[in-house]
Design a protein around this motif. Structure first.
Motif, mmCIF file in Angstrom:
data_model
loop_
_atom_site.group_PDB
_atom_site.id
_atom_site.type_symbol
_atom_site.label_atom_id
_atom_site.label_comp_id
_atom_site.label_asym_id
_atom_site.label_seq_id
_atom_site.Cartn_x
_atom_site.Cartn_y
_atom_site.Cartn_z
ATOM 1 N N GLY A 42 0.830 -1.189 0.000
ATOM 2 C CA GLY A 42 0.000 0.000 0.000
ATOM 3 C C GLY A 42 0.869 1.245 0.000
ATOM 4 N N SER A 43 0.209 2.393 -0.005
ATOM 5 C CA SER A 43 0.955 3.657 0.020
ATOM 6 C C SER A 43 0.432 4.616 1.081
ATOM 7 N N VAL A 44 -0.730 4.287 1.682
ATOM 8 C CA VAL A 44 -1.340 5.154 2.692
ATOM 9 C C VAL A 44 -1.692 4.316 3.921
ATOM 10 N N LEU A 45 -1.392 4.857 5.107
ATOM 11 C CA LEU A 45 -1.687 4.190 6.374
ATOM 12 C C LEU A 45 -2.416 5.181 7.271
ATOM 13 N N VAL A 46 -3.567 4.756 7.822
ATOM 14 C CA VAL A 46 -4.400 5.643 8.636
ATOM 15 C C VAL A 46 -4.493 5.091 10.057
ATOM 16 N N VAL A 47 -4.331 5.974 11.052
ATOM 17 C CA VAL A 47 -4.284 5.554 12.457
ATOM 18 C C VAL A 47 -5.254 6.378 13.301
ATOM 19 N N LYS A 48 -5.976 5.698 14.194
ATOM 20 C CA LYS A 48 -6.836 6.382 15.162
ATOM 21 C C LYS A 48 -6.828 5.598 16.466
ATOM 22 N N ASP A 49 -6.654 6.315 17.570
ATOM 23 C CA ASP A 49 -6.673 5.709 18.908
ATOM 24 C C ASP A 49 -5.691 4.551 19.034
ATOM 25 N N GLY A 50 -4.536 4.708 18.403
ATOM 26 C CA GLY A 50 -3.476 3.716 18.517
ATOM 27 C C GLY A 50 -3.625 2.507 17.622
ATOM 28 N N LEU A 51 -4.720 2.455 16.846
ATOM 29 C CA LEU A 51 -4.979 1.309 15.985
ATOM 30 C C LEU A 51 -4.982 1.727 14.517
ATOM 31 N N ILE A 52 -4.718 0.763 13.644
ATOM 32 C CA ILE A 52 -4.774 1.004 12.209
ATOM 33 C C ILE A 52 -6.237 1.020 11.769
ATOM 34 N N VAL A 53 -6.621 2.069 11.086
ATOM 35 C CA VAL A 53 -7.984 2.204 10.573
ATOM 36 C C VAL A 53 -8.072 1.689 9.143
ATOM 37 N N ALA A 54 -7.049 2.007 8.362
ATOM 38 C CA ALA A 54 -7.077 1.611 6.954
ATOM 39 C C ALA A 54 -5.672 1.616 6.381
ATOM 40 N N VAL A 55 -5.467 0.749 5.387
ATOM 41 C CA VAL A 55 -4.236 0.738 4.591
ATOM 42 C C VAL A 55 -4.662 0.577 3.147
ATOM 43 N N GLY A 56 -4.124 1.412 2.274
ATOM 44 C CA GLY A 56 -4.529 1.323 0.882
ATOM 45 C C GLY A 56 -3.545 1.993 -0.039
ATOM 46 N N SER A 57 -3.954 2.064 -1.294
ATOM 47 C CA SER A 57 -3.068 2.621 -2.305
ATOM 48 C C SER A 57 -3.668 3.801 -3.048
ATOM 49 N N SER A 58 -4.928 4.102 -2.797
ATOM 50 C CA SER A 58 -5.581 5.141 -3.586
ATOM 51 C C SER A 58 -5.651 6.462 -2.831
ATOM 52 N N GLU A 59 -5.903 7.512 -3.590
ATOM 53 C CA GLU A 59 -6.060 8.839 -2.999
ATOM 54 C C GLU A 59 -7.372 8.958 -2.238
ATOM 55 N N GLU A 60 -8.241 7.977 -2.426
ATOM 56 C CA GLU A 60 -9.534 8.035 -1.750
ATOM 57 C C GLU A 60 -9.374 8.070 -0.232
ATOM 58 N N LEU A 61 -8.339 7.397 0.290
ATOM 59 C CA LEU A 61 -8.123 7.389 1.728
ATOM 60 C C LEU A 61 -7.781 8.784 2.236
ATOM 61 N N GLN A 62 -6.992 9.512 1.462
ATOM 62 C CA GLN A 62 -6.655 10.879 1.864
ATOM 63 C C GLN A 62 -7.886 11.786 1.812
ATOM 64 N N GLN A 63 -8.785 11.469 0.887
ATOM 65 C CA GLN A 63 -10.003 12.271 0.775
ATOM 66 C C GLN A 63 -11.033 11.902 1.843
ATOM 67 N N LYS A 64 -10.952 10.666 2.337
ATOM 68 C CA LYS A 64 -11.954 10.173 3.276
ATOM 69 C C LYS A 64 -11.681 10.621 4.711
ATOM 70 N N TYR A 65 -10.392 10.832 5.047
ATOM 71 C CA TYR A 65 -10.033 11.094 6.443
ATOM 72 C C TYR A 65 -9.431 12.476 6.629
ATOM 73 N N ASN A 66 -9.750 13.052 7.770
ATOM 74 C CA ASN A 66 -9.138 14.319 8.185
ATOM 75 C C ASN A 66 -8.237 14.019 9.379
ATOM 76 N N ALA A 67 -6.930 14.112 9.191
ATOM 77 C CA ALA A 67 -5.976 13.688 10.215
ATOM 78 C C ALA A 67 -5.406 14.870 10.984
ATOM 79 N N LYS A 68 -5.223 14.668 12.270
ATOM 80 C CA LYS A 68 -4.549 15.684 13.095
ATOM 81 C C LYS A 68 -3.113 15.870 12.643
ATOM 82 N N GLU A 69 -2.525 14.779 12.163
ATOM 83 C CA GLU A 69 -1.151 14.845 11.670
ATOM 84 C C GLU A 69 -1.054 14.081 10.352
ATOM 85 N N ASN A 70 -0.455 14.715 9.370
ATOM 86 C CA ASN A 70 -0.191 14.072 8.088
ATOM 87 C C ASN A 70 1.317 13.925 7.921
ATOM 88 N N LEU A 71 1.743 12.721 7.572
ATOM 89 C CA LEU A 71 3.173 12.449 7.463
ATOM 90 C C LEU A 71 3.507 11.970 6.060
#
Length: 540
Positions: A42-71
């Protein structure tokens, strides 16, 4: 056609207007090896409350989530948090407070280091660890003569690199009450002219242990913190400590609760009456950071000190067979007792004789049970007919750097035929279906990248031997990464919470300096863990 296009645009518009889900961290532009069942990327990893929420390769994940920190990972490789399936975490920390003898090339160098350390940090009880006579030009056990001359009134205890032999001076022998008549089963007081030479192998070492000053609580806490820092630096997020006492486990638990220690610890309790009576009765102790559900038992000693128990005598010492540290009848009784509990049995077995004793005891005690996942720690020298004992419930827990440390002299100890069944990682994997990989630090160095390199290349850092040592038993890169992540987690009954980067699991991951799966093999040892995350929080 126009109707379809309008519908699609409407859907995209509505998706863009939909409120984004709030998360803590979003890592993008990454080369992620999830180590899931398909070994997907994958190319994107999403984390909330210490756990993995999603892992994927599309830009849809970046569009779906609003992160306190983007790395922005800057196209760097990400792997799951690395697991050391067999180490001595607490002892590593304690070793930071004594003389470091690892890598010494002669006994003279050992003496020089002891003198220098004592000048810098004067002590009334000198301790050190790490010497290995197999690395010296004269490959024989040292004696205490120089230590007696230099330190006639201060006890000196210097532990061999594998932890299975001591070199001590006369002052230490006197305090421990050891003389030429001292004998103990499961080990040896080596004599010279009828008197102790200063070298003790395996069980007699406990007499010295009884006189070593116990570390104070502040020293214990500092040791654990020092060990944690060293491990985080190499991308380790879980360590399997192979042999801890109740008091140390309780200290680790308390430091976890206060937030003073973060490392996830799979604790194997040492095989003592106190530990067994308490933990087998109390049952499994499990938190997000601590898992206590296994018993560490010593079958035999080490090959380097000729303490490993062999079926036939050592090829370089006729008539010497090594010794069982724990007698056969006790191993069988322990296996029966542990099988009647919820606990796992993890037994140190180096020699072919020790391995078959352990394997038979496991098979007998596990008959009629399911999903016990007992481990043979090291599984180092196996007779051809005994590989069949390994199954999904009898798991080899192996340390690849032992092969590359021992390969210079292993054939001398075992002979050309018997060495073929030693360090047989691929064959063990074929029989058991998985292997759990570790380092056995501080016996070996902490770096998991050296583990990876040794498993794949089976060479030392100078690319010796050409073509690799017994390459028929090398592991592939994928097998090795699984052995350091998901297979190690499985061996700990933790595969549902760690070991791969999948939704619902702990956000433990490492950003590497290069791609461990494609980099030139001789560059693997130089890899760095540039950033390390535990539960979605950066710890390095």
């Amino acid at each position: 056609m126009k109707t379809y296009q309008i519908g699609l645009l409407l859907m995209l518009f509505l998706a863009a207007c939909a409120p984004k889900e709030e998360v803590d961290l979003l890592v993008y532009n990454a080369n992620i090896y999830t180590v899931d069942a398909e070994f997907s990327k994958g190319s994107v990893l999403v984390v909330k409350d210490g756990l993995i929420v999603a892992v994927g390769s599309s830009e849809e994940l970046q569009q779906k989530y609003n992160a306190k920190e983007n790395l922005d990972a800057q196209a760097k490789t990400i792997v799951p948090g690395l697991i050391d399936a067999h180490c001595h975490f607490y002892n590593l920390g304690l070793d930071q407070q004594i003389v470091d003898l690892v890598g010494t090339k002669s006994f003279d160098e050992v003496i020089e280091k002891v003198i220098a350390f004592q000048k810098e940090r004067p002590s009334n009880f000198i301790q050190g660890r790490g010497w290995d006579q197999n690395d010296w030009e004269v490959k024989e056990f040292p004696t205490k003569k120089q230590l007696d001359r230099l330190f006639p009134d201060i006890p000196v205890v210097l532990q061999r690199v594998d932890g299975h032999a001591y070199l001590v001076n006369q002052k230490a022998l006197d305090l421990a009450g050891i003389d030429g008549h001292t004998q103990m089963d499961g080990g040896e007081v080596i004599l010279e002219g009828g008197k102790p030479s200063g070298v003790l192998v395996d069980n007699p070492m406990v007499l010295i242990d009884n006189i070593i000053p116990k570390p104070q609580r502040a020293e214990q806490i500092q040791a654990l913190k020092d060990a944690e820092s060293l491990c985080f630096n190499y991308g380790l997020t879980t360590v399997n400590d192979a042999g801890l006492h109740k008091s140390t486990i309780e200290l680790i638990d308390s430091l976890h609760q206060t937030g003073d220690l973060s490392m996830r610890v799979y604790a194997m309790i040492s095989n003592t009456r106190e530990n067994l009576d308490h933990y087998l009765q109390a049952g499994i102790l499990k938190t997000d950071k601590l898992n206590v559900r296994s018993v560490k038992v010593y079958g035999d000693g080490a090959l380097g000190s000729r303490g490993a128990a062999l079926k036939k005598s050592y090829s370089d010492q006729d008539g010497h067979f090594g010794a069982m540290v724990t007698p056969v009848d006790q191993i069988e009784a322990l296996a029966g007792r542990i099988a009647a509990s919820e606990y796992q049995m993890n037994t140190h077995a180096i020699g072919d004789s020790a391995n078959i004793v352990v394997l038979r005891a496991y098979k007998k005690s596990l008959e009629g049970t399911k999903d016990r996942r007992w481990k043979v720690e090291h599984a180092q020298v196996i007779s051809e007919e005994d590989f069949e004992y390994f199954t999904e419930d009898i798991i080899p827990s192996i340390q690849p750097t032992h092969a590359t440390s021992d390969m210079y002299w292993a054939e001398d100890r075992l002979g050309p035929r018997r060495v073929e069944g030693a360090y047989a990682f691929k064959k063990l994997l074929d029989k058991a279906g998985i292997v759990a990989l570790g380092t056995d630090f501080p016996v070996e160095r902490v770096s998991p990248f050296l583990t990876f390199y040794a498993a794949v290349a089976r060479q030392d850092l100078d690319q010796y031997p050409e073509g690799g040592f017994q390459m028929k038993d090398a592991l592939s890169r994928e097998e090795t990464l699984r052995g350091m992540t998901i297979w190690a987690a499985y061996s700990n009954f933790e595969e549902n919470e760690k070991g791969s980067l999948e939704p619902g699991k702990f956000a433990d991951f490492v950003i590497l300096s290069n791609d461990i799966m494609t980099i030139t093999v001789n560059k693997i040892p130089n890899l760095k863990a540039e950033q390390v995350f535990l539960g979605g929080k950066r710890v390095k």
